[in-house]
Write a protein that holds these residues in place. Structure first.
Motif, PDB file in Angstrom:
ATOM      1  N   MET A   1       0.847  -1.172   0.000  1.00  0.00           N
ATOM      2  CA  MET A   1       0.000   0.000   0.000  1.00  0.00           C
ATOM      3  C   MET A   1       0.883   1.221   0.000  1.00  0.00           C
ATOM      4  SD  MET A   1      -1.508   2.654   1.606  1.00  0.00           S
ATOM      5  CE  MET A   1      -0.808   2.489   3.232  1.00  0.00           C
ATOM      6  N   LYS A   2       0.469   2.181  -0.760  1.00  0.00           N
ATOM      7  CA  LYS A   2       1.151   3.455  -0.734  1.00  0.00           C
ATOM      8  C   LYS A   2       0.126   4.523  -1.059  1.00  0.00           C
ATOM      9  CE  LYS A   2       5.150   5.817  -2.569  1.00  0.00           C
ATOM     10  NZ  LYS A   2       5.879   6.051  -3.797  1.00  0.00           N
ATOM     11  N   LEU A  47       4.080  -2.886  13.341  1.00  0.00           N
ATOM     12  CA  LEU A  47       4.534  -4.123  12.701  1.00  0.00           C
ATOM     13  C   LEU A  47       4.622  -4.029  11.191  1.00  0.00           C
ATOM     14  CD1 LEU A  47       2.442  -6.283  15.102  1.00  0.00           C
ATOM     15  CD2 LEU A  47       4.904  -6.621  14.757  1.00  0.00           C
ATOM     16  N   HIS A  48       4.541  -2.809  10.648  1.00  0.00           N
ATOM     17  CA  HIS A  48       4.575  -2.687   9.184  1.00  0.00           C
ATOM     18  C   HIS A  48       5.086  -1.290   8.824  1.00  0.00           C
ATOM     19  CE1 HIS A  48       2.216  -3.457   5.156  1.00  0.00           C
ATOM     20  NE2 HIS A  48       3.425  -2.956   4.943  1.00  0.00           N
ATOM     21  N   LEU A  49       6.338  -1.208   8.439  1.00  0.00           N
ATOM     22  CA  LEU A  49       6.972   0.080   8.126  1.00  0.00           C
ATOM     23  C   LEU A  49       8.003  -0.082   7.028  1.00  0.00           C
ATOM     24  CD1 LEU A  49       7.327   0.562  11.810  1.00  0.00           C
ATOM     25  CD2 LEU A  49       6.751   2.596  10.516  1.00  0.00           C
ATOM     26  N   VAL A 109      10.556  -8.495   6.853  1.00  0.00           N
ATOM     27  CA  VAL A 109      10.486  -8.001   5.477  1.00  0.00           C
ATOM     28  C   VAL A 109       9.020  -8.035   5.052  1.00  0.00           C
ATOM     29  CG1 VAL A 109      12.755  -8.954   4.888  1.00  0.00           C
ATOM     30  CG2 VAL A 109      10.703 -10.237   4.295  1.00  0.00           C
ATOM     31  N   GLU A 110       8.684  -7.218   4.080  1.00  0.00           N
ATOM     32  CA  GLU A 110       7.375  -7.371   3.433  1.00  0.00           C
ATOM     33  C   GLU A 110       7.601  -8.229   2.193  1.00  0.00           C
ATOM     34  OE1 GLU A 110       4.986  -3.893   2.535  1.00  0.00           O
ATOM     35  OE2 GLU A 110       3.232  -5.167   2.181  1.00  0.00           O
ATOM     36  N   TYR A 111       7.081  -9.432   2.262  1.00  0.00           N
ATOM     37  CA  TYR A 111       7.145 -10.391   1.158  1.00  0.00           C
ATOM     38  C   TYR A 111       6.191  -9.870   0.092  1.00  0.00           C
ATOM     39  CZ  TYR A 111       6.928 -15.114  -0.946  1.00  0.00           C
ATOM     40  OH  TYR A 111       7.001 -16.204  -1.782  1.00  0.00           O
ATOM     41  N   GLY A 116       0.025 -10.736  -3.789  1.00  0.00           N
ATOM     42  CA  GLY A 116      -0.250 -10.261  -2.444  1.00  0.00           C
ATOM     43  C   GLY A 116       1.003 -10.056  -1.624  1.00  0.00           C
ATOM     44  N   HIS A 117       0.795  -9.422  -0.476  1.00  0.00           N
ATOM     45  CA  HIS A 117       1.913  -9.069   0.414  1.00  0.00           C
ATOM     46  C   HIS A 117       1.713  -9.717   1.779  1.00  0.00           C
ATOM     47  CE1 HIS A 117       2.404  -4.977  -1.918  1.00  0.00           C
ATOM     48  NE2 HIS A 117       2.450  -6.028  -2.714  1.00  0.00           N
ATOM     49  N   ALA A 118       2.819 -10.100   2.380  1.00  0.00           N
ATOM     50  CA  ALA A 118       2.769 -10.631   3.742  1.00  0.00           C
ATOM     51  C   ALA A 118       4.042 -10.219   4.461  1.00  0.00           C
ATOM     52  CB  ALA A 118       2.648 -12.156   3.729  1.00  0.00           C
ATOM     53  N   ASN A 160      -0.653  -9.196   4.896  1.00  0.00           N
ATOM     54  CA  ASN A 160      -0.872  -7.744   4.946  1.00  0.00           C
ATOM     55  C   ASN A 160      -2.088  -7.348   4.114  1.00  0.00           C
ATOM     56  OD1 ASN A 160       1.412  -7.432   6.480  1.00  0.00           O
ATOM     57  ND2 ASN A 160       2.721  -6.771   4.777  1.00  0.00           N
ATOM     58  N   HIS A 161      -2.735  -6.271   4.574  1.00  0.00           N
ATOM     59  CA  HIS A 161      -3.852  -5.656   3.819  1.00  0.00           C
ATOM     60  C   HIS A 161      -4.488  -6.671   2.856  1.00  0.00           C
ATOM     61  CE1 HIS A 161      -0.653  -5.211   0.780  1.00  0.00           C
ATOM     62  NE2 HIS A 161       0.023  -4.460   1.620  1.00  0.00           N
ATOM     63  N   PRO A 162      -5.225  -7.654   3.411  1.00  0.00           N
ATOM     64  CA  PRO A 162      -5.651  -8.800   2.595  1.00  0.00           C
ATOM     65  C   PRO A 162      -6.597  -8.466   1.453  1.00  0.00           C
ATOM     66  CG  PRO A 162      -6.702  -8.823   4.755  1.00  0.00           C
ATOM     67  CD  PRO A 162      -5.626  -7.778   4.811  1.00  0.00           C
ATOM     68  N   SER A 215       1.160   0.329  10.370  1.00  0.00           N
ATOM     69  CA  SER A 215       0.953   1.649   9.771  1.00  0.00           C
ATOM     70  C   SER A 215       1.244   1.664   8.271  1.00  0.00           C
ATOM     71  CB  SER A 215       1.832   2.689  10.465  1.00  0.00           C
ATOM     72  OG  SER A 215       3.192   2.529  10.113  1.00  0.00           O
ATOM     73  N   ASP A 216       2.177   0.800   7.834  1.00  0.00           N
ATOM     74  CA  ASP A 216       2.615   0.842   6.437  1.00  0.00           C
ATOM     75  C   ASP A 216       3.198   2.217   6.106  1.00  0.00           C
ATOM     76  OD1 ASP A 216       3.151  -0.370   4.052  1.00  0.00           O
ATOM     77  OD2 ASP A 216       1.041  -0.712   3.492  1.00  0.00           O
ATOM     78  N   CYS A 217       3.750   2.861   7.114  1.00  0.00           N
ATOM     79  CA  CYS A 217       4.302   4.204   6.966  1.00  0.00           C
ATOM     80  C   CYS A 217       5.522   4.173   6.021  1.00  0.00           C
ATOM     81  CB  CYS A 217       4.702   4.674   8.361  1.00  0.00           C
ATOM     82  SG  CYS A 217       5.330   6.310   8.446  1.00  0.00           S
TER      83      CYS A 217
HETATM   84 ZN   LIG Z   1       1.989  -4.053   1.047  1.00  0.00          ZN
END
Ligand SMILES: [Zn+2]
Ligand SMILES: [Zn+2]
Length: 381
Positions: A1-2, A47-49, A109-111, A116-118, A160-162, A215-217
């Motif tokens: 996500m961005k 848990l997501h940056l 890491v963000e796979y 999709g992302h995990a 992530n963000h399913p 946050s996916d910041c």
């Molecule tokens: Zn993502």
């Protein structure tokens, strides 16, 4: 996500309406609340940056990101850069700035795949290449192969963000350890209600699956920081010790809840399943239903004086109880879980979000969601 551009952000906020609140009061997050829990410690984290080791976050150096998290009082932390930006050769952990004297550091890491992302989360640096080798698989066994490869290294696998622009298309018939039901601001850029509904459907199917936030910041110095930043949202875990392994164990168990900001209220659901007067069973825990009534307690740690908290208790995917408390830091209720069936109870708390970045709250991006808890389970084993 961005996030997209500021105009899109503002337009979406206008469409959502002005829902936020802008008081400037703050709240503490002292340990405590529910009594009689086993020994442990509450730790907050994100848990997501993304840092400058992701090409879409080049202006977000780790040397600034970690002090930002420390200044927000976080107890654990992880940076989850996109592995596809470095072809699986993770560089984040080699950055000398990737350290903290005050936070428990995880390694992640963000796979990031086309399906999709995990997040992969570990207690120490790990080898992403076995995971990266699976990224283009599309056969029916791909999902479980991904889970097996993660678990072979002792990693926590968290989708992530399913359902958003990069939905998880490997399916959920695989051994994932948690799911991100609250990505960035609750109402924007994703309506996280959809992820929560997906999660409820999995819980109702008899699956015990922990939820978390992230946050996916990506940026500290652009418009993004006007609406959200590190810890929007924050995941609280009740860990047996301030150590990475204990944080991941609590995360997987679901001994955790999610709050919109690191300095916001922390909501805890606990139960007195043996009716001895102590609330010893915590969200994420499982218990046997005896056919006798159970006492539950929702605690709002760091409750602000005179604030109104609209508390919703969800039982098996349906609203069981709705009540607004004012000037109170807890709500007690009672129910008799069915003795011969599964039941779960979880809590959502709504109200004003003064600890959110003001622009994000005013634009309605936070949806006045203060916190969500993981479920407390009966007869799930
Ligand atoms: Zn993502
Ligand atoms: Zn991300």
């Amino acid at each position: 996500m961005k996030l997209g551009n500021l105009a899109a952000v503002a337009a979406a906020g206008a469409a959502l309406g002005l829902l936020g609140a802008c008081s400037s009061s703050s709240s503490g997050n002292s340990a405590g609340g529910v009594s009689d829990l086993r020994a442990g410690t509450w730790l907050s984290g994100d848990l997501h940056l993304h840092s400058d080791h992701s090409s879409d976050a080049a202006d977000n150096p780790i040397a600034e990101l970690i002090p930002e998290a420390e200044s927000r009082g976080m107890g654990f932390f992880v940076i989850t850069d996109h592995d596809n930006h470095v072809d699986g050769h993770i560089t984040t952990w080699d950055d000398p700035a990737y350290r903290s004297d005050t936070m428990v550091m995880l390694y992640g890491v963000e796979y990031t795949t086309a399906r999709g992302h995990a997040n992969l989360l570990g207690t120490q640096p790990f080898d992403d290449l076995p995971m990266y080798a699976l990224r283009d698989r599309s056969d029916d066994a791909a999902g479980q192969a991904i889970a097996d490869a993660a678990h072979a290294q002792g990693l926590h696998l968290s989708v992530n963000h399913p359902l958003n622009g990069d939905p998880w298309e490997f399916g959920f018939d695989m051994a994932i350890d948690s799911v991100e039901i609250w990505n960035a601001m609750y109402r924007f850029p994703t309506n996280n209600d959809d992820a929560v509904a997906l999660w409820d459907s999995m819980l109702n199917s008899g699956r015990r699956l922990a939820a978390r936030g992230g946050s996916d910041c990506h940026h500290q110095h652009t418009y993004e920081a006007l609406v959200f930043n590190v810890g929007n949202p924050t995941t609280w875990v009740y860990a047996s010790a301030p150590k990475a392994g204990a944080v991941l164990a609590a995360l997987k168990a679901g001994n955790s809840s999610i709050s919109y900001a690191p300095t916001a209220e922390r909501v805890v659901l606990a139960a007195d399943t043996d009716r001895d007067g102590g609330y010893e069973t915590l969200m994420g825990d499982g218990a046997r239903a005896s056919g006798q009534p159970v006492d539950f307690r929702v605690t709002i740690d760091g409750a602000r004086p005179l604030a109104a908290y609209a508390i919703t208790v969800i039982r098996n995917g349906e609203v069981f109880l709705q009540k607004t408390v004012v000037g109170e830091d807890h709500l007690d209720f009672q129910d008799t879980p069915a003795a011969a069936a599964r039941s779960y109870y979880r809590v959502e708390v709504r109200g004003t979000t003064p600890e959110a970045p003001a622009a994000g709250a005013v634009l309605g991006f936070y949806g006045n969601i203060i916190a969500l808890t993981n479920p407390l389970y009966f007869n799930y084993d």
